[in-house]
Design a protein around this motif. Structure first.
Motif, short mmCIF file in Angstrom:
data_model
loop_
_atom_site.label_atom_id
_atom_site.label_comp_id
_atom_site.label_asym_id
_atom_site.label_seq_id
_atom_site.Cartn_x
_atom_site.Cartn_y
_atom_site.Cartn_z
N PRO A 16 -19.35 -37.57 -30.81
CA PRO A 16 -18.16 -38.44 -30.51
C PRO A 16 -18.65 -39.05 -29.30
CG PRO A 16 -17.77 -36.26 -29.93
CD PRO A 16 -18.92 -36.32 -30.66
N TYR A 17 -17.97 -40.29 -28.75
CA TYR A 17 -18.28 -40.93 -27.88
C TYR A 17 -17.83 -40.05 -26.36
CZ TYR A 17 -17.79 -44.31 -24.05
OH TYR A 17 -17.83 -44.80 -22.66
N SER A 18 -16.82 -39.08 -26.76
CA SER A 18 -16.50 -38.53 -25.84
C SER A 18 -17.35 -37.16 -25.15
CB SER A 18 -15.32 -37.54 -26.11
OG SER A 18 -15.58 -36.75 -27.19
N ALA A 19 -18.41 -37.20 -25.98
CA ALA A 19 -19.60 -36.39 -25.30
C ALA A 19 -20.56 -37.29 -24.48
CB ALA A 19 -20.59 -35.97 -26.57
N VAL A 20 -20.55 -38.39 -24.37
CA VAL A 20 -21.29 -39.28 -23.59
C VAL A 20 -20.73 -39.15 -22.12
CG1 VAL A 20 -21.93 -41.59 -22.80
CG2 VAL A 20 -21.63 -40.98 -25.10
N GLU A 21 -21.43 -38.86 -21.29
CA GLU A 21 -21.02 -38.70 -19.83
C GLU A 21 -21.43 -39.72 -18.97
OE1 GLU A 21 -23.11 -34.93 -18.37
OE2 GLU A 21 -22.56 -33.94 -19.89
N LEU A 43 -15.75 -48.62 -27.89
CA LEU A 43 -16.08 -47.04 -28.06
C LEU A 43 -15.15 -46.32 -27.56
CD1 LEU A 43 -20.09 -47.32 -27.20
CD2 LEU A 43 -18.75 -47.45 -29.30
N GLY A 44 -14.28 -46.40 -26.31
CA GLY A 44 -13.21 -45.59 -25.74
C GLY A 44 -12.99 -45.95 -24.22
N LEU A 45 -12.08 -45.19 -23.72
CA LEU A 45 -11.85 -45.30 -22.33
C LEU A 45 -11.74 -43.83 -22.02
CD1 LEU A 45 -9.00 -47.92 -23.06
CD2 LEU A 45 -10.73 -47.97 -20.97
N THR A 46 -12.69 -43.45 -21.47
CA THR A 46 -12.90 -41.85 -20.88
C THR A 46 -13.09 -41.69 -19.53
OG1 THR A 46 -15.42 -41.91 -21.69
CG2 THR A 46 -13.78 -41.22 -23.11
N GLY A 47 -13.36 -42.97 -18.83
CA GLY A 47 -13.54 -42.83 -17.20
C GLY A 47 -14.63 -42.52 -16.82
N ILE A 48 -15.58 -42.44 -17.62
CA ILE A 48 -17.12 -42.21 -17.15
C ILE A 48 -17.56 -43.36 -16.30
CG2 ILE A 48 -17.39 -40.86 -19.44
CD1 ILE A 48 -19.28 -42.93 -20.23
N PRO A 49 -18.62 -42.96 -15.46
CA PRO A 49 -19.25 -43.97 -14.93
C PRO A 49 -20.17 -44.84 -15.78
CG PRO A 49 -19.86 -41.86 -14.03
CD PRO A 49 -19.04 -41.71 -15.04
N ILE A 50 -19.86 -46.13 -15.59
CA ILE A 50 -20.52 -47.27 -16.33
C ILE A 50 -21.15 -48.32 -15.52
CG2 ILE A 50 -20.18 -49.14 -18.11
CD1 ILE A 50 -17.77 -47.92 -19.12
N ALA A 76 -26.56 -35.53 -15.94
CA ALA A 76 -25.75 -35.92 -17.22
C ALA A 76 -26.64 -35.00 -18.20
CB ALA A 76 -25.76 -37.26 -17.60
N ASN A 77 -25.70 -34.40 -19.34
CA ASN A 77 -26.55 -33.98 -20.66
C ASN A 77 -26.73 -34.96 -21.67
OD1 ASN A 77 -27.22 -31.30 -19.88
ND2 ASN A 77 -25.06 -30.86 -19.69
N CYS A 78 -25.86 -36.17 -21.38
CA CYS A 78 -25.83 -37.21 -22.57
C CYS A 78 -25.45 -38.53 -22.04
CB CYS A 78 -24.72 -36.80 -23.72
SG CYS A 78 -24.83 -38.07 -25.09
N ALA A 79 -26.24 -39.46 -22.32
CA ALA A 79 -26.13 -40.84 -21.64
C ALA A 79 -26.34 -41.77 -22.75
CB ALA A 79 -26.88 -40.97 -20.41
#
Length: 406
Positions: A16-21, A43-50, A76-79
């Motif tokens: 899921p997109y939530s796994a992207v850090e 994809l989503g609004l999860t607050g991650i650095p973009i 990060a473990n996933c990007a």
């Protein structure tokens, strides 16, 4: 376009997109937070650095480079690396005409040797590099044209290619003149498109059980201009030869392999000239002998390497922010044996080359990260160190639209 590419990459990885850090998003023509806008409502609004990335034509591979560094550095473990572009028709234009052109010093070198014509600037720069190669080594017009003929032929098997039509060598040579000997069919088109890749650490790959799909970035180098770009009246150097040569040298050294160990290559053929020059810069042949490599057919199926099986920028298209990630996608499919009719038999080691004038070049070497899990234990004999397994990542998916033409 970004939504389609991003969702396909996530689906391919089965996460899921939530796994992207963190996300690195590349584009050339756009406002400062296009990356956020592309991701937020697709994809989503999860607050991650973009992180928004712009590095001219090497923007896509720069986004990949940055995302890989996040994983390698343990940040990060996933990007996600995502690239997209919506371009204007016709040649590339200067967007901020009241500001200094970032290529002004490069253009000055060209003017000092060949002057300035009324043709678009990019074909002039690369066309003059080709003219210089002909003057120095006796390279022929047919040898440049054969590269375009080859790439158009390859594209007929690529459903993602903007153009999928085969042309004869005579048609390539006689197509509309763009700049001196460079004809339309030897130039990349204006393109719209997007591509994306999911990158993960080895622990992440194991956690999600992705070993059978995971492709490893074995080595990756970014190099920018040297003083030689501006100190010499040399158009071959001007268009990135020295950058490419050094990036390739570093990659091969780190990976412990030679150019002859590579099976499949996606390189930056913005013009047929640049593909020929890049053969020499990558060490596929000695300087001055790229024309001979072309004549032998060592750049296509049945030769030493299959170069641009996707059709390259000339046929696949060149949406600036997406190109580097689309090259990455093609090589992942090739290594996984998923390239369909354009599959390079037994492909085990892949090389990517993406360049942007102004300047930056990114060269990347790939192989399957867990060949035994992928059902390809023969890959273990390639002899590449697995010490960089933290760079293992999931393959990307491009999604090119076919709207614009040169």
């Amino acid at each position: 376009m970004a939504e389609e590419a991003g969702k396909k990459a996530l689906a391919d990885a089965g996460i899921p997109y939530s796994a992207v850090e963190q996300a690195c998003v590349g584009y050339v023509y756009g406002d400062s937070t296009c990356g956020q806008r592309a991701i937020y409502h697709s994809l989503g609004l999860t607050g991650i650095p973009i992180i928004n990335v712009n590095n001219n034509c090497s923007t896509g591979s720069t986004a990949l480079f940055m995302a890989r560094q996040l994983i390698q550095g343990g940040l990060a473990n996933c990007a996600l690396a995502l690239g997209f572009e919506k371009m204007e028709k016709g040649p590339l234009n200067i967007m901020q005409k009241e500001r200094t052109n970032p290529l002004d010093k490069h253009v000055e070198v060209m003017i000092n040797k060949y002057g300035l014509a009324t043709a678009p600037l990019a074909p002039q720069m690369f066309g003059n590099a080709g003219k210089e190669h002909m003057e120095k080594y006796g390279t022929t017009l047919a040898q440049f044209a054969k590269i375009a003929w080859k790439n158009h032929k390859h594209s007929t098997n690529n459903p993602y290619s903007q153009f999928q039509e085969e042309y004869s060598l005579d048609e390539v040579l006689k197509s509309r003149q763009v700049y001196e000997f460079l004809t339309l069919l030897q130039c990349c088109p204006t393109s719209d498109g997007a591509a994306a890749a999911i990158l993960g650490s080895e622990d992440f790959v194991r956690k999600y059980g992705l070993q059978s799909k995971a492709v490893e970035i074995v080595a990756q180098e970014m190099v920018t201009d040297f003083s030689s770009t501006f100190e010499e009246k040399n158009c071959i150097t001007l268009v990135g030869y020295d950058m490419t040569k050094e990036a390739a040298r570093k990659c091969f050294s780190k990976a412990g392999v030679k150019p002859t160990d590579v099976d499949v290559i996606e390189l930056h053929d913005c013009f047929s000239v640049n593909e020929l020059l890049t053969y020499e810069a990558l060490g596929l042949c000695p300087e001055g002998q790229a024309g001979e490599l072309v004549d032998k057919g060592d750049n296509t199926y049945g030769g030493k390497w299959v170069i641009n099986p996707s059709g390259g920028l000339i046929s696949k298209g060149h949406p600036l922010g997406a190109t580097g990630l689309a090259q990455c996608a093609e090589l992942c499919w090739q290594l996984r044996g998923e390239a369909g009719k354009r599959q390079v038999p037994g492909a085990k080691v892949a090389l990517q080359h993406n360049i942007g004038l102004g300047g930056a070049v990114v060269v990347t070497l790939y192989r399957m990260g867990f060949p035994e899990a992928a059902g390809r234990p023969e890959d273990l004999a390639v002899g590449i160190s697995k010490a960089t397994q933290e760079m293992v990542y999931q393959p990307p998916h491009p999604g090119y639209s076919h709207q614009s033409t040169c």
